[in-house]
Write a protein that holds these residues in place. Structure first.
Motif, PDB file in Angstrom:
ATOM      1  N   ASN A 207      34.401 -16.907  47.557  1.00 36.27           N
ATOM      2  CA  ASN A 207      34.872 -15.525  47.614  1.00 36.27           C
ATOM      3  C   ASN A 207      34.645 -14.922  48.993  1.00 36.27           C
ATOM      4  N   ALA A 208      33.532 -15.286  49.631  1.00 39.17           N
ATOM      5  CA  ALA A 208      33.281 -14.801  50.992  1.00 39.17           C
ATOM      6  C   ALA A 208      34.284 -15.419  51.963  1.00 39.17           C
ATOM      7  N   ALA A 209      34.556 -16.696  51.804  1.00 37.24           N
ATOM      8  CA  ALA A 209      35.491 -17.378  52.699  1.00 37.24           C
ATOM      9  C   ALA A 209      36.910 -16.828  52.558  1.00 37.24           C
ATOM     10  N   LEU A 210      37.299 -16.485  51.325  1.00 41.44           N
ATOM     11  CA  LEU A 210      38.658 -15.992  51.091  1.00 41.44           C
ATOM     12  C   LEU A 210      38.884 -14.606  51.698  1.00 41.44           C
ATOM     13  N   SER A 211      37.820 -13.938  52.085  1.00 43.28           N
ATOM     14  CA  SER A 211      37.969 -12.639  52.755  1.00 43.28           C
ATOM     15  C   SER A 211      38.277 -12.810  54.243  1.00 43.28           C
ATOM     16  N   ARG A 212      38.188 -14.066  54.726  1.00 39.02           N
ATOM     17  CA  ARG A 212      38.490 -14.357  56.123  1.00 39.02           C
ATOM     18  C   ARG A 212      39.873 -14.996  56.233  1.00 39.02           C
ATOM     19  N   LYS A 213      40.369 -15.103  57.437  1.00 43.24           N
ATOM     20  CA  LYS A 213      41.667 -15.757  57.664  1.00 43.24           C
ATOM     21  C   LYS A 213      41.457 -17.266  57.688  1.00 43.24           C
ATOM     22  N   LEU A 214      42.101 -17.961  56.785  1.00 47.69           N
ATOM     23  CA  LEU A 214      41.984 -19.404  56.672  1.00 47.69           C
ATOM     24  C   LEU A 214      43.354 -20.053  56.858  1.00 47.69           C
ATOM     25  N   GLU A 215      43.363 -21.359  57.045  1.00 50.17           N
ATOM     26  CA  GLU A 215      44.621 -22.084  57.047  1.00 50.17           C
ATOM     27  C   GLU A 215      45.208 -22.052  55.628  1.00 50.17           C
ATOM     28  N   PRO A 216      46.543 -22.051  55.493  1.00 50.77           N
ATOM     29  CA  PRO A 216      47.155 -21.935  54.156  1.00 50.77           C
ATOM     30  C   PRO A 216      46.651 -22.970  53.163  1.00 50.77           C
TER      31      PRO A 216
END
Length: 398
Positions: A207-216
Motif C-alpha cells: 500500500n505504501a509502494a502504490l502511493s508512489r509512481k511505479l512502472e506499469p
C-alpha cells in the motif's frame, strides 16, 4: 456434422454474466457459469441430441476420429475445447506431464481413492497443456516471473520481514531455478502464524509502494496481490502469486501453458483448448483440495519470460501455434462464405454473429456460444455469416 451441446460447469468462481451475454441470454444467471465443455471427457461430455459425444465416439471411433488419430491417440478425442468465464480468480494450479499423470493415476487407483473423491488429484491418465484466447479483456497469472524482475519488485517494497526470506537467495553458484524452488517451497509450507505475519507486513509495504509512481507492470502485479488477499485473506496462494507473471490480455491475444507451469486465471472470458484431461494440482486460492507436496513434485521452477502466443495468419485464419500434438486452434472473422478446411475430427465454435454451416446434406445454424461436431468422415464444411460479420474458432488435432 451435428449440433454439439456443451456441458456447463457451475464452479463458484464462474461468471453470472459473461457466457450468458455472449449467448444473448438474460443476466445475471441463477448460478455461476464457469465453463462450457465442448468435447468428450467422461466427467462432462458434450451432447449430440441426447447422446454423449464420448459414447458416439466409442461406438464408431473409425468414422468419428479417423485412422490417423486412432493410431496416434487411441479411441478417444485428444483435445477438449471450452468457453471459460472467470468472475473471480481460479486456484493457483499446475498440471502434470503425461508421464506424471499416468503414474499418479495408477498410484491413486492402487490406493483405492475414488475418481470422484475430493482428495483425488488425478482424474485421468493424461497431461493437460493448454491454450487460452481472450474474448474480453482477460487477466491471468502465468508462469514464474524471471527472478531478477521479482527481486526488483520485492526489494522496492522495503519490507524487513520479506527481506529475511530474500536473503536466502542468490548464494554463490546458485541457479535461478533453485532459488525459485527454495523461496516458493518455503512460503507455501511456513506455519500459519508466520504466514499471516508475513502477508500483513507485505500488504502494508504494498500500500505504501502504490502511493508512489511505479512502472506499469509493478503496479499491476502489486494491485493483483491486494485483490487476491481481499478474496482469500492470508491464503498461501497470495505469497505464491508474488512470484508469478501478471498479464492482461486483450481480445484475440493468447497464452500457452505447458505441464508444470504454475498459473491462475483471474478474470474474463476466453476460448480454451487443452489435451483431453481434468487433472489439476492446486496450491492455494481455493476451498478445494490442496496437495502441496504433489504440486511441488510436478512443478517446473524455471522462469517464463512470457507465455503469450502470437497468431499466424494462414489462408484467412489466425492460427495459434503450440508445441503439442493433441490440438491446434484457429479463428476467423468473415462477412462472406468461407471454407472450414477441417482435417480429421474438429469442433466449430461461434463466438460472434450467426453462421449457417453446410456439410454435405447437413445444415446447422450456429449463434454465439453454439458449436458443431465435424467427424473425420464428414465432407468439407462451408460457413456463411448471416446478417453481417461472424467470428468462429476451429479446434482440431495438431
Amino acid at each position: 456434422m451435428e449440433l454439439l451441446t456443451g456441458s456447463v460447469r457451475h464452479y463458484s468462481w464462474g461468471s453470472r454474466e459473461l457466457i450468458a451475454t455472449l449467448r444473448g441470454e438474460a443476466v445475471p444467471t441463477q448460478r455461476p457459469e464457469a465453463e462450457v465443455w465442448f468435447g468428450a471427457h467422461p466427467a462432462g461430455s458434450a451432447l449430440i441430441g441426447e447422446q454423449p459425444l464420448v459414447d458416439i465416439i466409442a461406438a464408431d471411433p473409425e468414422s468419428q476420429l479417423g485412422a490417423d488419430v486412432r493410431a496416434r491417440f487411441g479411441d478417444r478425442l485428444p483435445f477438449l475445447l471450452k468457453l471459460l468465464a472467470a468472475a473471480e480468480p481460479l486456484s493457483l494450479q499446475a498440471h502434470p506431464s503425461l508421464e506424471q499423470a499416468r503414474e499418479g493415476f495408477a498410484r491413486e487407483d492402487a490406493e483405492g481413492i475414488a475418481i470422484g473423491a475430493d482428495q483425488r488429484n488425478y482424474k485421468d491418465d493424461n497431461h493437460k497443456p493448454e491454450l487460452i484466447v481472450a474474448l474480453t479483456e482477460f487477466e491471468a497469472m502465468a508462469g514464474f516471473r524471471p527472478l531478477a524482475k521479482t527481486l526488483e519488485l520485492l526489494h522496492l517494497l522495503n519490507c524487513a520481514e520479506l527481506e529475511r526470506y530474500l536473503s536466502m537467495l542468490g548464494g554463490e553458484g546458485s541457479r535461478e531455478e533453485d532459488d525459485l524452488r527454495a523461496l516458493f517451497t518455503t512460503w507455501i509450507t511456513i506455519p500459519t502464524m508466520a504466514r499471516e505475519q508475513l502477508i500483513s507486513e507485505i500488504l502494508v509495504a504494498i500500500n505504501a509502494a502504490l502511493s508512489r509512481k511505479l512502472e506499469p507492470w509493478q503496479t499491476e502485479a502489486l494491485e493483483n496481490i491486494v485483490q487476491l488477499h481481499e478474496r482469500y485473506p492470508f491464503d498461501v496462494g497470495v505469497l505464491g502469486a508474488l512470484l508469478l507473471n501478471k498479464f492482461t490480455l486483450q481480445p484475440g491475444e493468447a497464452i500457452f501453458l505447458d505441464a508444470g507451469q504454475l498459473h491462475a486465471y483471474v478474470n474474463g472470458l476466453g476460448v480454451e483448448i487443452m489435451a483431453n484431461s481434468d487433472n489439476v494440482l492446486r496450491g492455494g486460492l481455493t476451498p478445494k483440495h490442496v496437495d502441496v507436496p504433489e504440486l511441488v513434485r510436478i512443478l517446473k521452477f524455471s522462469s517464463l519470460e512470457s507465455p503469450q502466443v502470437e497468431a499466424d495468419k494462414v489462408a484467412g485464419w489466425s492460427r495459434y501455434a503450440t508445441p503439442v500434438d493433441e490440438f491446434q486452434l484457429r479463428s476467423a472473422t468473415n462477412t462472406e462464405s468461407f471454407l472450414v478446411d477441417a482435417h480429421g475430427p474438429a469442433i466449430l465454435l461461434v463466438v460472434a454473429g450467426k453462421v449457417e454451416a453446410k456439410c454435405g446434406d447437413a445444415t446447422v445454424v450456429l449463434s454465439p456460444g453454439d458449436a458443431a461436431w465435424i467427424a473425420a468422415q464428414d465432407p468439407e464444411v462451408t460457413a456463411t455469416p448471416l446478417g453481417g460479420q461472424a467470428t468462429v474458432f476451429l479446434a482440431e488435432v495438431g
